[in-house]
Design a protein around this motif. Structure first.
Motif, mmCIF file in Angstrom:
data_model
loop_
_atom_site.group_PDB
_atom_site.id
_atom_site.type_symbol
_atom_site.label_atom_id
_atom_site.label_comp_id
_atom_site.label_asym_id
_atom_site.label_seq_id
_atom_site.Cartn_x
_atom_site.Cartn_y
_atom_site.Cartn_z
ATOM 1 N N UNK A 138 -5.423 1.573 -5.620
ATOM 2 C CA UNK A 138 -4.829 2.534 -4.693
ATOM 3 C C UNK A 138 -4.055 1.711 -3.656
ATOM 4 N N UNK A 139 -2.758 1.954 -3.525
ATOM 5 C CA UNK A 139 -1.966 1.098 -2.638
ATOM 6 C C UNK A 139 -0.671 1.784 -2.247
ATOM 7 N N UNK A 140 -0.164 1.461 -1.061
ATOM 8 C CA UNK A 140 1.137 1.986 -0.640
ATOM 9 C C UNK A 140 2.277 1.050 -1.042
ATOM 10 N N UNK A 141 1.949 0.049 -1.876
ATOM 11 C CA UNK A 141 2.997 -0.801 -2.423
ATOM 12 C C UNK A 141 3.456 -1.887 -1.472
ATOM 13 N N UNK A 142 4.339 -2.732 -1.957
ATOM 14 C CA UNK A 142 4.825 -3.895 -1.204
ATOM 15 C C UNK A 142 5.382 -3.467 0.151
ATOM 16 N N UNK A 143 4.892 -4.094 1.221
ATOM 17 C CA UNK A 143 5.374 -3.779 2.565
ATOM 18 C C UNK A 143 5.028 -2.380 3.030
ATOM 19 N N UNK A 144 4.075 -1.728 2.369
ATOM 20 C CA UNK A 144 3.677 -0.334 2.688
ATOM 21 C C UNK A 144 4.895 0.588 2.690
ATOM 22 N N UNK A 145 5.811 0.355 1.755
ATOM 23 C CA UNK A 145 7.042 1.142 1.773
ATOM 24 C C UNK A 145 6.796 2.607 1.433
ATOM 25 N N UNK A 147 -3.266 0.000 9.943
ATOM 26 C CA UNK A 147 -4.171 -1.001 10.523
ATOM 27 C C UNK A 147 -5.041 -1.736 9.514
ATOM 28 N N UNK A 148 -4.951 -1.325 8.237
ATOM 29 C CA UNK A 148 -5.640 -2.089 7.192
ATOM 30 C C UNK A 148 -4.658 -2.913 6.360
ATOM 31 N N UNK A 149 -3.401 -2.981 6.807
ATOM 32 C CA UNK A 149 -2.392 -3.740 6.051
ATOM 33 C C UNK A 149 -2.856 -5.196 5.906
ATOM 34 N N UNK A 150 -2.870 -5.667 4.663
ATOM 35 C CA UNK A 150 -3.326 -7.032 4.398
ATOM 36 C C UNK A 150 -4.766 -7.109 3.935
ATOM 37 N N UNK A 151 -5.518 -6.012 4.070
ATOM 38 C CA UNK A 151 -6.922 -6.002 3.646
ATOM 39 C C UNK A 151 -7.028 -5.589 2.187
ATOM 40 N N UNK A 152 -7.936 -6.234 1.475
ATOM 41 C CA UNK A 152 -8.244 -5.840 0.106
ATOM 42 C C UNK A 152 -9.677 -5.353 0.077
ATOM 43 N N UNK A 161 10.663 4.255 2.904
ATOM 44 C CA UNK A 161 11.334 4.041 4.173
ATOM 45 C C UNK A 161 12.008 2.686 4.114
ATOM 46 N N UNK A 162 13.177 2.558 4.734
ATOM 47 C CA UNK A 162 13.874 1.277 4.682
ATOM 48 C C UNK A 162 13.317 0.296 5.698
ATOM 49 N N UNK A 163 12.714 0.812 6.793
ATOM 50 C CA UNK A 163 12.159 -0.091 7.798
ATOM 51 C C UNK A 163 10.958 -0.827 7.202
ATOM 52 N N UNK A 164 10.748 -2.077 7.613
ATOM 53 C CA UNK A 164 9.591 -2.806 7.114
ATOM 54 C C UNK A 164 8.375 -2.462 7.968
ATOM 55 N N UNK A 165 7.196 -2.790 7.430
ATOM 56 C CA UNK A 165 5.953 -2.560 8.168
ATOM 57 C C UNK A 165 5.562 -3.774 8.996
ATOM 58 N N UNK A 166 6.416 -4.792 9.030
ATOM 59 C CA UNK A 166 6.084 -6.048 9.709
ATOM 60 C C UNK A 166 6.323 -5.944 11.215
ATOM 61 N N UNK A 189 14.121 -14.899 6.428
ATOM 62 C CA UNK A 189 14.116 -13.546 7.009
ATOM 63 C C UNK A 189 13.343 -12.541 6.156
ATOM 64 N N UNK A 190 13.318 -12.744 4.834
ATOM 65 C CA UNK A 190 12.647 -11.762 3.972
ATOM 66 C C UNK A 190 11.121 -11.815 4.091
ATOM 67 N N UNK A 191 10.593 -12.711 4.918
ATOM 68 C CA UNK A 191 9.143 -12.722 5.147
ATOM 69 C C UNK A 191 8.694 -11.367 5.702
ATOM 70 N N UNK A 192 9.609 -10.689 6.394
ATOM 71 C CA UNK A 192 9.276 -9.394 6.997
ATOM 72 C C UNK A 192 9.040 -8.299 5.962
ATOM 73 N N UNK A 193 9.498 -8.552 4.736
ATOM 74 C CA UNK A 193 9.238 -7.594 3.655
ATOM 75 C C UNK A 193 7.772 -7.639 3.213
ATOM 76 N N UNK A 194 7.080 -8.731 3.545
ATOM 77 C CA UNK A 194 5.718 -8.913 3.044
ATOM 78 C C UNK A 194 4.668 -8.999 4.135
ATOM 79 N N UNK A 195 5.001 -9.658 5.232
ATOM 80 C CA UNK A 195 4.006 -9.934 6.269
ATOM 81 C C UNK A 195 3.655 -8.676 7.046
#
Lengths: 318, 318
Positions: free
Chosen positions: A215-222, A174-179, B5-10, B279-285
């Motif tokens: 501190x971060x879960x990386x791109x897309x919270x992967x 729920x904080x995804x996108x917050x800095x 995880x392979x699923x995105x957080x978007x 489609x790759x917007x879902x990797x970031x948004x």
């Protein structure tokens, strides 16, 4: 030309109003119990601040239906007393007023408290769960929530209250996108707080005199949990203009977060007992929380309630 | 090492789910009325897209308790027909399916529609109110809300649904601290949208092929309404990495917002009939809304309801 107004757009939010709402949730939970939870407070020093905190705990417990017993003991027998309380079914939770020895021996005391009675959330297993983003004590069934340290959790509860946590997003993200900039990286508050915020999806800039860590879960919270990286050459000049939220806890009467670096509309929270923000922060911030103490004490009661709720209702194996 | 995880957080959010919730509010308002609101739709062209939109309006009205009458008229008599409808107490609202003449004469038609029956929110006084951040038709009593243009308002309603509007902040300032890029600065959608967002407290970067303009109420939202400044030398390279929200409406099958410039956890909304995001917007948004049309039609009904609610209940002077 547009009209201008002299009033600022900043909402100053006092901890009391946040504590009140959180306390309502706690007392609602309390009403579902047959007997009031019992908290033991161990006071083994002459520190007036510790006694004041003990008195404050007593008052808050009394006023809200929790049972509090102040145990004034000699510090040499404290470790045994904690062990006795660990084994006493009538004691639901305990808190030790530190410093006791004001040395590494205090950490041994801290580790003596059973993780199942530790309202402060400082037991090694609880701390480990927190950093690993393991949220339950029983990962298979996920019914018994792990206990989080009071002050970091108080900041989390404040951010929820302020709707910085976006409940439209999934729990845990729920904080995804917050800095968020956290100024202070102490083991008791700053570092666990940075970890908790990053585990919930934020990108956190943890700042102290040694530099900045991300501190971060990386791109897309992967990543399932946060990782920590040094950010070479960064300081507040780099962190603050990017940050939606600025949380400061520097124990210094003279330290001030530089207002000119804070971005327009940022949320500013002070958890130091000193005022880390200048009055002109209200010219820039959308929300300013000048102190958090009253929330912390309610979080302590919330942890106690959770500990009682975590007890197996049937003859469970735990 | 952290697990991945392979699923995105978007979260991909479809307009239908947002429209459904908004429709519930509209039909709840409808139940308080004695007679269903009547909407006239003027169709004076052979454009299949216009007819499709008319059929869609008819269906949505019929299914939700609004009365819709399709008026197919010759374009040369349309101006008179609009005037007749202005004077007809049985007509609550009207919509004209453009283009009619596909020239400046269409604007004259638009201005002929009474502002008290204009569900599209395109009347000069309504447009002026919107840009000036005047939210009521009766500024002394503030009971009759000004009508906003449908597509920009649909985007606002989507941002409310996604909790990007922070209801903890005061009404009119709930985007304070948000930075939003709007790609498209058309008179019908992009520019009014940028203005609305800035009036609600956001710092907006309005981008088109001519460059970037910043729409903002200034430091601490001191201005009562937004002002607009050119930002020399800026492009998407500067705007996107700063922006919490990216809204795109470029009418092109090939145009794509560059995903690599979008910040982690951004909210991305497409209002073009073409897909402006890869489609790759879902990797970031954190949230991606691929289309908004279904929300726009509900906003049209909401405007019609508001128009009826705006009517003086007593023998008022308005």
């Amino acid at each position: 030309m547009s009209s201008t107004s002299t009033a600022t757009s900043c909402k100053v939010v006092l901890a009391g109003s946040i504590a009140k709402k959180l306390l309502e949730e706690v007392t609602a939970g309390l009403r579902t119990l047959e007997t009031p939870p019992r908290l033991h407070g161990f006071l083994a020093n002459k520190d007036p601040a510790a006694r004041m905190y003990a008195d404050w705990t007593a008052k808050t417990c009394r006023e809200n239906g929790f049972e509090f017993i102040l145990r004034e003991v000699d510090r040499e027998v404290l470790e045994d007393e904690i062990r006795n309380a660990n084994d006493d079914d009538l004691v639901d939770g305990m808190i030790v007023y530190y410093p006791v020895f004001d040395s590494r021996r205090d950490q041994t005391l801290q580790w003596t408290v059973s993780m199942y009675k530790d309202v402060e959330g400082l037991s090694p297993q609880l701390i480990s769960n927190m950093y690993q983003n393991v949220r339950f004590l029983d990962p298979s069934t996920n019914l018994r929530k792990s206990i989080l340290p009071c002050t970091p959790l108080a900041v989390i509860k404040i951010l929820e209250y302020l709707q910085i946590y976006n409940t439209f997003l999934d729990y845990g993200k729920r904080l995804f996108g917050r800095r968020i900039t956290v100024i202070n990286r102490s083991e008791v508050v700053g570092r666990p707080l940075a970890a908790l915020l990053a585990n919930d999806g934020a990108e956190v800039y943890s700042v102290d005199i040694t530099g900045v860590q991300r501190f971060s879960r990386g791109s897309g919270l992967k990543q399932q949990r946060h990782e920590v990286n040094d950010v070479e050459g960064w300081g507040l000049e780099q962190c603050l203009p990017l940050s939606d939220v600025v949380i400061s806890g520097v124990p210094s009467e003279t330290y001030k977060v530089p207002t000119d670096l804070i971005r327009e509309g940022a949320v500013c929270i002070n958890f130091s007992s000193d005022k880390n923000f200048s009055p002109d922060v209200k010219e820039k911030a959308s929300i300013y929380v000048p102190a958090i103490g009253k929330v912390t004490i309610v979080v302590l009661l919330r942890n106690l309630l959770r500990i009682v709720q975590n007890k197996p209702q049937t003859n469970g194996s735990a």
